[in-house]
Motif scaffolding. Structure first.
Motif, mmCIF file in Angstrom:
data_model
loop_
_atom_site.group_PDB
_atom_site.id
_atom_site.type_symbol
_atom_site.label_atom_id
_atom_site.label_comp_id
_atom_site.label_asym_id
_atom_site.label_seq_id
_atom_site.Cartn_x
_atom_site.Cartn_y
_atom_site.Cartn_z
ATOM 1 N N TYR A 1 9.562 -0.217 -11.604
ATOM 2 C CA TYR A 1 10.126 -0.769 -10.586
ATOM 3 C C TYR A 1 9.332 -0.867 -9.205
ATOM 4 O O TYR A 1 8.913 -1.825 -8.509
ATOM 5 C CB TYR A 1 11.416 -0.376 -10.176
ATOM 6 C CG TYR A 1 12.576 -0.710 -11.336
ATOM 7 C CD1 TYR A 1 12.780 -1.673 -11.652
ATOM 8 C CD2 TYR A 1 13.190 0.563 -11.920
ATOM 9 C CE1 TYR A 1 13.705 -2.029 -12.610
ATOM 10 C CE2 TYR A 1 14.125 0.371 -12.921
ATOM 11 C CZ TYR A 1 14.420 -1.121 -13.256
ATOM 12 O OH TYR A 1 15.172 -1.153 -14.353
ATOM 13 N N SER A 2 8.579 0.170 -9.048
ATOM 14 C CA SER A 2 7.771 0.590 -7.705
ATOM 15 C C SER A 2 6.622 -0.480 -7.593
ATOM 16 O O SER A 2 6.334 -1.141 -6.913
ATOM 17 C CB SER A 2 7.342 2.000 -7.788
ATOM 18 O OG SER A 2 8.353 2.919 -7.626
ATOM 19 N N TYR A 3 5.955 -0.547 -9.105
ATOM 20 C CA TYR A 3 4.615 -1.435 -8.904
ATOM 21 C C TYR A 3 5.071 -2.820 -8.994
ATOM 22 O O TYR A 3 4.427 -3.690 -8.556
ATOM 23 C CB TYR A 3 3.981 -1.098 -10.602
ATOM 24 C CG TYR A 3 3.427 0.059 -10.472
ATOM 25 C CD1 TYR A 3 2.302 0.330 -9.878
ATOM 26 C CD2 TYR A 3 3.538 1.209 -11.415
ATOM 27 C CE1 TYR A 3 1.428 1.537 -9.785
ATOM 28 C CE2 TYR A 3 2.925 2.275 -11.429
ATOM 29 C CZ TYR A 3 1.770 2.515 -10.550
ATOM 30 O OH TYR A 3 1.278 3.748 -10.779
ATOM 31 N N THR A 4 6.301 -3.291 -9.411
ATOM 32 C CA THR A 4 6.731 -4.555 -9.284
ATOM 33 C C THR A 4 7.109 -4.828 -7.650
ATOM 34 O O THR A 4 6.543 -5.897 -7.263
ATOM 35 C CB THR A 4 8.135 -4.850 -9.973
ATOM 36 O OG1 THR A 4 8.111 -4.475 -11.325
ATOM 37 C CG2 THR A 4 8.709 -6.151 -9.947
ATOM 38 N N ILE A 5 7.485 -3.832 -7.048
ATOM 39 C CA ILE A 5 7.640 -4.181 -5.671
ATOM 40 C C ILE A 5 6.280 -4.252 -4.793
ATOM 41 O O ILE A 5 5.951 -5.273 -4.243
ATOM 42 C CB ILE A 5 8.474 -3.352 -4.815
ATOM 43 C CG1 ILE A 5 9.744 -3.285 -5.397
ATOM 44 C CG2 ILE A 5 8.447 -3.275 -3.424
ATOM 45 C CD1 ILE A 5 10.702 -1.792 -5.104
ATOM 46 N N VAL A 6 5.298 -3.656 -5.260
ATOM 47 C CA VAL A 6 4.007 -3.731 -4.890
ATOM 48 C C VAL A 6 3.401 -5.079 -5.211
ATOM 49 O O VAL A 6 2.644 -5.659 -4.278
ATOM 50 C CB VAL A 6 3.187 -2.448 -5.442
ATOM 51 C CG1 VAL A 6 1.688 -2.765 -5.217
ATOM 52 C CG2 VAL A 6 3.594 -1.112 -4.794
ATOM 53 N N ILE A 7 3.557 -5.671 -6.428
ATOM 54 C CA ILE A 7 2.982 -6.758 -6.725
ATOM 55 C C ILE A 7 3.703 -8.026 -5.824
ATOM 56 O O ILE A 7 2.885 -8.950 -5.321
ATOM 57 C CB ILE A 7 3.374 -7.127 -7.988
ATOM 58 C CG1 ILE A 7 2.379 -6.358 -9.125
ATOM 59 C CG2 ILE A 7 3.047 -8.476 -8.617
ATOM 60 C CD1 ILE A 7 2.826 -6.209 -10.487
ATOM 61 N N ALA A 8 4.947 -7.911 -5.543
ATOM 62 C CA ALA A 8 5.584 -8.936 -5.085
ATOM 63 C C ALA A 8 5.229 -8.932 -3.446
ATOM 64 O O ALA A 8 5.146 -9.867 -2.835
ATOM 65 C CB ALA A 8 7.076 -8.342 -4.859
ATOM 66 N N SER A 9 4.889 -7.831 -2.968
ATOM 67 C CA SER A 9 4.597 -7.586 -1.406
ATOM 68 C C SER A 9 2.936 -8.175 -1.520
ATOM 69 O O SER A 9 2.888 -8.739 -0.472
ATOM 70 C CB SER A 9 4.196 -6.046 -0.953
ATOM 71 O OG SER A 9 5.556 -5.724 -1.296
ATOM 72 N N ASN A 10 2.162 -7.987 -2.417
ATOM 73 C CA ASN A 10 0.895 -8.485 -2.467
ATOM 74 C C ASN A 10 0.829 -9.967 -2.474
ATOM 75 O O ASN A 10 0.075 -10.640 -1.758
ATOM 76 C CB ASN A 10 0.116 -7.871 -3.600
ATOM 77 C CG ASN A 10 -0.570 -6.770 -3.277
ATOM 78 O OD1 ASN A 10 -1.230 -6.453 -2.136
ATOM 79 N ND2 ASN A 10 -0.727 -5.802 -4.262
ATOM 80 N N VAL A 11 1.906 -10.653 -3.159
ATOM 81 C CA VAL A 11 1.790 -11.993 -3.184
ATOM 82 C C VAL A 11 2.264 -12.575 -1.993
ATOM 83 O O VAL A 11 1.893 -13.789 -1.698
ATOM 84 C CB VAL A 11 2.777 -12.395 -4.564
ATOM 85 C CG1 VAL A 11 3.111 -13.889 -4.477
ATOM 86 C CG2 VAL A 11 2.333 -12.118 -5.997
ATOM 87 N N ILE B 1 8.204 2.584 6.493
ATOM 88 C CA ILE B 1 9.276 3.310 6.434
ATOM 89 C C ILE B 1 9.966 2.947 5.349
ATOM 90 O O ILE B 1 10.716 3.666 4.407
ATOM 91 C CB ILE B 1 10.420 2.747 7.592
ATOM 92 C CG1 ILE B 1 9.889 3.623 8.949
ATOM 93 C CG2 ILE B 1 11.797 3.121 7.499
ATOM 94 C CD1 ILE B 1 10.549 2.787 10.365
ATOM 95 N N ALA B 2 9.985 1.604 4.844
ATOM 96 C CA ALA B 2 10.564 0.972 3.567
ATOM 97 C C ALA B 2 9.869 1.484 2.304
ATOM 98 O O ALA B 2 10.418 1.771 1.312
ATOM 99 C CB ALA B 2 10.599 -0.826 3.488
ATOM 100 N N GLY B 3 8.309 1.606 2.535
ATOM 101 C CA GLY B 3 7.688 2.068 1.668
ATOM 102 C C GLY B 3 7.996 3.469 1.015
ATOM 103 O O GLY B 3 7.632 3.854 -0.018
ATOM 104 N N SER B 4 8.452 4.284 1.932
ATOM 105 C CA SER B 4 8.797 5.575 1.706
ATOM 106 C C SER B 4 9.690 5.718 0.703
ATOM 107 O O SER B 4 9.771 6.983 -0.061
ATOM 108 C CB SER B 4 9.176 6.346 2.913
ATOM 109 O OG SER B 4 8.305 6.296 3.846
ATOM 110 N N PHE C 1 0.665 -1.226 -0.068
ATOM 111 C CA PHE C 1 0.143 0.014 0.006
ATOM 112 C C PHE C 1 0.861 1.326 0.094
ATOM 113 O O PHE C 1 0.234 2.315 0.285
ATOM 114 C CB PHE C 1 -0.923 -0.105 1.249
ATOM 115 C CG PHE C 1 -1.603 -1.134 1.390
ATOM 116 C CD1 PHE C 1 -2.348 -1.406 0.333
ATOM 117 C CD2 PHE C 1 -2.246 -1.671 2.427
ATOM 118 C CE1 PHE C 1 -3.245 -2.702 0.146
ATOM 119 C CE2 PHE C 1 -2.934 -2.840 2.618
ATOM 120 C CZ PHE C 1 -3.593 -3.266 1.684
ATOM 121 N N SER C 2 2.101 1.152 -0.108
ATOM 122 C CA SER C 2 2.981 2.435 -0.096
ATOM 123 C C SER C 2 2.425 3.457 -1.190
ATOM 124 O O SER C 2 3.015 4.589 -1.027
ATOM 125 C CB SER C 2 4.399 1.446 -0.419
ATOM 126 O OG SER C 2 4.540 1.293 -1.635
#
Length: 485
Positions: free
Chosen positions: A437-447, A421-424, A298-299
């Motif tokens: 790259y940001s959206y890729t991190i969001v996808i990985a976190s959701n998985v 903190i990491a999401g900032s 949700f960052s």
């Protein structure tokens, strides 16, 4: 467990009713119909008073996120921010936030006066927010952001704990959803308010518009805090505006909701015993890690004005475009969590919400088309409902004793701020405007969140089978406490 005095303390029955247990548990309230009528009246009264929490949460998030709106209208230049310094301003907030949460909720459980404690913290964070407007450099802004997080930390875990002291498991999901709507409404209308201030107040009294943003919103917080003292309830045994019957029913509801076997835990082992119970339960740490992954997913929330700015419109229009996705998210979350409450199911509802968010991120990765990317923001915004559901799941999973529940809420909420903190740092300007790259991190976190949620569900399912087996072996016919899956 010796029950918590604040949940199950005996109160003498009123003169109108004579307790007669052999004729049924509802006789003291005048029978089933009379109890149901009284219960509806009690819930309506509670809901009206608790609605103040939504307004507080709106202001809580507006004061937290107004730096993102101010960034678009001169804050970065006026404070001479360079490189990752703005991201540091966002992340330092959560350092103070993490430090204060657990001791704050332990103190709240001890004093049993949320109607005084939460507004007092609110006044202080409103003043600190307003003081951000007078800062002239990075260090000054850093200090105000740190102490803002320190004081804002009291609100959310305290609000969740307060709600859990009044509502049953089948009712709490809807109330938490309504509370979370305050978060999403703040994302929608905070941007609208900011656009009006930033567009019209630049240069008034020789002050930049972004400074007026902090002055006005901080002052509004202080004003509402004073009103809150007269509206918020305390705990069932300490709330003065309940009748005797309403008080006894409020305590009875919590006693019934605890389930068979809840009396095995104790509330009489000292101030820190709830803390010990919480840190010794591995489920607390598992849900905390799960929540960190969920928060990283949700960052994008803090950077929403930045993402709408990539659509190519002027600054005022970009801020106004923030509102519609969050209005949709409010409606979706309310309906979705209500359905989760009715079915008493959490895992599938959370996972579906996360999957929809993944689809939104994939759209943004694959195209720079304006309409498609704006649609993706709607899909991503609704995934906030998964966060509502994991918080509801916490209250179902750590139901008793209240001292443990207070620490669980605050500890998990504190640790999940590591995700903030990491999401900032997930959305650096040099990754824009595509932010793939940001959206890729969001996808990985959701998985990761979906996978961990499934493991939690399987464990709770096993625990439910053990509870059922124990009841059968002991000859207990009444179904006791069960974990919600």
């Amino acid at each position: 467990m010796a029950p918590d005095p604040s949940d199950t303390a005996p109160i003498s029955p009123s003169k109108e009713h004579v307790e007669c247990k052999e004729l049924g548990v509802d006789v003291e309230f005048g029978g089933i119909e009379a109890r149901n009528k009284l219960e509806r009246k009690l819930l309506l009264k509670l809901d009206l008073h608790m609605s103040m929490l939504v307004l507080i949460y709106i202001l809580n998030f507006i004061d937290r996120n107004n730096a993102s709106a101010a960034r678009t209208r001169g804050l970065t230049a006026d404070l001479h921010l360079e490189g990752p310094q703005f991201a540091t301003l966002l992340s330092i907030f959560y350092v103070g936030y993490i430090m204060m949460q657990v001791p704050s909720n332990m103190f709240l459980n001890y004093i049993k006066k949320p109607s005084l404690y939460l507004p007092a913290c609110m006044v202080i964070w409103g003043v600190i927010s307003a003081l951000t407007g007078i800062t002239t450099n990075f260090v000054g802004a850093l200090l105000t952001r740190f102490f803002l997080g320190f004081m804002e930390a009291a609100f959310f875990p305290g609000a969740v704990f307060l709600i859990s002291k009044w509502y049953k498991r089948t009712e709490i999901g809807l109330r938490l959803a309504i509370l979370y709507c305050g978060n999403m409404i703040s994302n929608a209308f905070g941007a609208v308010i900011a656009s009006g201030i930033l567009a019209n107040m630049d240069g008034i009294r020789a002050q930049a518009a972004w400074r007026w943003l902090f002055y006005i919103e901080g002052s509004l917080t202080v004003t509402v805090a004073i009103m809150t003292v007269f509206v918020l309830p305390d705990f069932p045994t300490t709330t003065k505006w309940l009748t005797d019957d309403e008080r006894r029913l409020a305590l009875k509801r919590m006693e019934e909701d605890a389930g068979v076997g809840d009396q095995l835990e104790t509330e009489n082992d000292g101030f820190g015993y709830g803390f010990y119970l919480a840190i010794a339960d591995w489920k607390v740490w598992w849900i905390a890690i799960l929540s960190i992954a969920q928060v990283v997913a949700f960052s994008f929330i803090v950077y929403f004005p930045t993402l709408t700015a990539t659509l190519g419109y002027n600054p005022t229009a970009s801020l106004l475009l923030v509102a519609p996705p969050w209005i949709y998210a409010v409606i979706f979350t309310f309906v979705w969590t209500r359905h989760s409450d009715k079915t008493q199911e959490r895992f599938l509802h959370m996972s579906i919400s996360n999957l929809i968010g993944i689809i939104g991120s994939l759209i943004s990765i694959c195209t720079m088309n304006t309409a498609a990317r704006y649609l993706s923001l709607f899909l991503m915004a609704q995934s906030n409902s998964a966060h509502v559901l994991i918080t509801t799941w916490e209250s179902n999973t750590f139901a008793r004793p209240p001292s443990k529940r207070a620490v669980c809420f605050s500890l998990i909420n504190a640790l999940q701020q590591l995700g903030n903190i990491a999401g900032s740092y997930v959305w650096p300007a040099n990754w824009g405007p595509a932010y793939r790259y940001s959206y890729t991190i969001v996808i990985a976190s959701n998985v990761a969140a979906i996978a961990m949620t499934w493991i939690l569900r399987q464990h709770l399912k096993t625990l439910n089978k053990k509870l059922e087996k124990e009841e059968q072996e002991q000859g207990i016919k009444e179904k006791g406490f069960r974990y919600v899956l």
